[in-house]
Design a protein around this motif. Sequence first.
Motif, short mmCIF file in Angstrom:
data_model
loop_
_atom_site.label_atom_id
_atom_site.label_comp_id
_atom_site.label_asym_id
_atom_site.label_seq_id
_atom_site.Cartn_x
_atom_site.Cartn_y
_atom_site.Cartn_z
N LYS A 172 49.33 -34.20 -82.79
CA LYS A 172 50.47 -34.17 -81.96
C LYS A 172 51.48 -32.96 -82.11
CE LYS A 172 50.64 -39.09 -81.25
NZ LYS A 172 51.10 -40.61 -81.41
N ALA A 173 51.16 -32.57 -83.50
CA ALA A 173 52.29 -31.51 -83.87
C ALA A 173 51.34 -30.53 -85.12
CB ALA A 173 53.58 -32.18 -84.73
N TRP A 174 51.94 -29.11 -85.21
CA TRP A 174 51.27 -28.39 -86.03
C TRP A 174 51.40 -28.96 -87.72
CZ3 TRP A 174 47.85 -24.81 -84.69
CH2 TRP A 174 47.79 -24.08 -83.40
N SER A 175 50.58 -28.70 -88.40
CA SER A 175 50.62 -28.91 -89.66
C SER A 175 50.20 -27.55 -90.58
CB SER A 175 49.50 -29.84 -90.26
OG SER A 175 48.30 -29.60 -90.13
N MET A 176 50.48 -27.27 -91.65
CA MET A 176 50.33 -26.07 -92.39
C MET A 176 48.83 -25.72 -92.39
SD MET A 176 53.06 -25.77 -95.33
CE MET A 176 52.40 -27.32 -96.28
N THR A 177 47.92 -26.74 -92.33
CA THR A 177 46.55 -26.64 -92.43
C THR A 177 46.24 -26.11 -91.29
OG1 THR A 177 46.15 -28.13 -94.11
CG2 THR A 177 44.31 -27.65 -93.12
N SER A 178 46.35 -26.59 -90.00
CA SER A 178 45.90 -26.30 -88.58
C SER A 178 46.48 -25.10 -88.48
CB SER A 178 46.34 -27.45 -87.77
OG SER A 178 47.82 -27.43 -87.66
N LEU A 179 47.58 -24.69 -88.90
CA LEU A 179 47.86 -23.12 -88.36
C LEU A 179 47.36 -22.24 -89.17
CD1 LEU A 179 50.11 -21.50 -86.76
CD2 LEU A 179 51.86 -21.87 -88.71
N ARG A 180 46.99 -22.45 -90.41
CA ARG A 180 46.09 -21.61 -91.25
C ARG A 180 44.83 -21.26 -90.64
NH1 ARG A 180 47.77 -24.73 -96.14
NH2 ARG A 180 49.56 -23.54 -97.07
N ILE A 181 44.46 -22.31 -90.15
CA ILE A 181 42.83 -22.23 -89.46
C ILE A 181 42.98 -21.30 -88.17
CG2 ILE A 181 41.12 -23.29 -88.13
CD1 ILE A 181 41.48 -25.81 -89.91
N VAL A 182 43.85 -21.54 -87.45
CA VAL A 182 43.97 -20.62 -86.17
C VAL A 182 44.33 -19.35 -86.51
CG1 VAL A 182 45.46 -20.35 -84.30
CG2 VAL A 182 44.68 -22.70 -84.72
N LEU A 183 45.46 -19.08 -87.37
CA LEU A 183 45.50 -17.58 -87.73
C LEU A 183 44.52 -16.86 -88.47
CD1 LEU A 183 49.25 -18.05 -89.29
CD2 LEU A 183 48.71 -17.20 -87.14
N THR A 184 43.63 -17.38 -88.95
CA THR A 184 42.65 -16.75 -89.89
C THR A 184 40.93 -16.83 -89.40
OG1 THR A 184 42.23 -18.53 -91.22
CG2 THR A 184 43.80 -17.01 -91.95
N GLN A 185 40.91 -17.99 -88.23
CA GLN A 185 39.50 -17.88 -87.82
C GLN A 185 39.04 -16.85 -87.05
OE1 GLN A 185 39.76 -21.56 -85.26
NE2 GLN A 185 41.18 -20.36 -83.68
N ALA A 186 37.66 -16.94 -86.87
CA ALA A 186 36.98 -15.68 -86.42
C ALA A 186 37.40 -15.77 -84.70
CB ALA A 186 35.41 -16.03 -86.38
N ALA A 187 37.61 -16.92 -84.29
CA ALA A 187 37.90 -17.03 -82.79
C ALA A 187 39.22 -16.18 -82.43
CB ALA A 187 38.01 -18.51 -82.20
N THR A 188 40.09 -16.31 -83.39
CA THR A 188 41.23 -15.46 -82.98
C THR A 188 40.95 -13.89 -82.89
OG1 THR A 188 42.46 -17.23 -84.01
CG2 THR A 188 43.47 -14.85 -83.81
N LEU A 189 39.69 -13.30 -83.31
CA LEU A 189 39.43 -12.03 -83.17
C LEU A 189 38.57 -11.87 -82.12
CD1 LEU A 189 38.74 -10.95 -86.86
CD2 LEU A 189 40.51 -10.12 -85.65
N GLY A 190 38.21 -12.88 -81.36
CA GLY A 190 37.22 -12.80 -80.10
C GLY A 190 35.87 -13.10 -80.44
N HIS A 191 35.49 -13.57 -81.85
CA HIS A 191 34.22 -13.59 -82.40
C HIS A 191 33.76 -15.12 -81.90
CE1 HIS A 191 35.21 -10.21 -85.45
NE2 HIS A 191 34.86 -9.70 -84.13
N MET A 192 32.43 -15.25 -81.70
CA MET A 192 31.75 -16.50 -81.72
C MET A 192 31.02 -16.81 -82.93
SD MET A 192 28.75 -17.20 -78.86
CE MET A 192 29.61 -17.30 -77.31
N THR A 193 31.25 -18.23 -83.02
CA THR A 193 30.26 -18.64 -84.21
C THR A 193 29.25 -19.61 -83.92
OG1 THR A 193 31.95 -20.60 -84.55
CG2 THR A 193 32.27 -18.66 -85.63
N HIS A 194 28.16 -19.82 -84.59
CA HIS A 194 27.23 -20.41 -84.34
C HIS A 194 26.49 -21.07 -85.82
CE1 HIS A 194 23.69 -22.28 -82.32
NE2 HIS A 194 22.74 -21.52 -82.91
N LYS A 195 26.39 -22.50 -85.74
CA LYS A 195 26.05 -23.20 -86.95
C LYS A 195 26.93 -22.74 -88.14
CE LYS A 195 21.29 -24.11 -85.73
NZ LYS A 195 19.99 -23.99 -86.09
N GLY A 196 28.21 -22.42 -88.11
CA GLY A 196 29.27 -22.18 -88.98
C GLY A 196 29.31 -20.66 -89.23
#
Length: 498
Positions: free
Chosen positions: A240-264
């Motif tokens: 329902k709302a952002w937490s610090m953990t969820s925001l960290r994930i979005v800012l640093t995840q591979a998807a934010t760079l347009g990259h695809m992941t498979h099996k982690g």
Amino acid sequence: MTERLMLLDTASPCFTITRMTTEHAPRRVIGYARISKATDESTSIERQREVIQATCHARGWALADVIEDVDVSATKTRLDRPGLARVRDAVAAGRVDTVMVWRIDRVARSVSDLASLTEEWAKTDVSLVSATEPFDMTTSAGRMLLQLLGVFAEFEAATIRDRVTAARAALVKAQRWPGGSAPYGYRIVDNPDGAGKALEVDPVEAAYVRKAADLVLSGKSVYYATNVLNEAGSVPRKAKAWSMTSLRIVLTQAATLGHMTHKGKVVTDADGQPVQVWEPILPEEDVLRLRALLAPTKTPGGERKRRARLLSGLLRCSSCGGSMRVNKTGGHNPVTRYACHGRSDGTGCTRATSIVAERLEEHVERTFLATVGKLEVVEARETVREIAELAATEAAIKSTTAGLADVDDDEREAELMSDLRTLKAKRRELLAMPDEPEVEYVSLGMTFAEAWEQRDTDGRRDLLSSALQHIVVKPGVRGRRGIDPDRVDIHWRNWTAS
């Protein structure tokens, strides 16, 4: 009481051999229905319910209820399902004689899980009955058949898992979206280059990601950026709302760079470089800086510490001084506790302490807010520009080195070599800088009580750590319920005590 074996409904597909008694009281039945995907009509909850009801009616059995688990996988959740928990509670309370399912694979997808349930229910003389499969738990042949059905259910689950994995791998290879929720900042659209689905940037969500990144890169805390997004009306994917953990994930995840992941793992090309499948939301240099800024704290062994509860890492056993860890006791209805593991760890604790987690957390929260709730929160911010620059420089060196491998022009090769020398010189300068960061204390403009209301569990633990050193827990008195304040000794930091 005399008993006899009866063969019922032999002309019906609901063919079951079960033990019937000559008593006049009808058998008390509770039904259980489960489905992994609510869109699957062949095994719909309605169909399962109808078959269970019809079978009970034909046999003169009293059906108390049909408990459901919708959109729940028996492979992923095993026996930890809300609906199944209600069925097990009814069995344990002695309210039923029989548990009826449409098919055995509805209740368990592995032989071990099926054996666990049947053994648990057999202790109270409760039988598991399938409305569409013939077996009788009261005979050795029936128990063997039940085990065989469990083997086939486990095999079917494994086959489905392999098929889904293969299908996802094929989609990844074709650079098509393999399914599931889109990463925050993107939306799912028809693939413009062929069949299937693809991702495109959602302009509204991407603007929120860019805003949060700018705030953190300019020196603001993740907590500050989290509040900005929540106040602006941004909502993450599964909360329902952002937490610090969820925001960290979005800012640093591979998807934010347009990259695809498979099996982690990030999908790479033949040269081992990440494949950019979708349009990036943030430039690579910004994501690298964010990863350096938001890197998690590491243990000496290099693994991230997992903090699952509010007081994890803050509790000490009064008997041995060792840390207390979270565990669960109580079997089917487990109770979460903080406990000293000195005996099992070999430290020789003579009187290991254990306390119910929720009660202790409530007591510490009340005491904490009563003591420092009206004080202003001051945040220590470290200057980590050198770390971010070092990460960006390392990435540039890697990119330039990769470019040299493909260049076939002498002039361009000379330019890249010059760039590489400059980057390596910059890296040496950065590595030569002092390791100690500069610390600046900044008021957050709110009290501890106000900050407590806004933060998630991780944020609240940070607040506790800033105000207290640790908490010593003493052994309790057997038979006494609730929290005894004398058991809990909070050691405050000097600035708090003063």
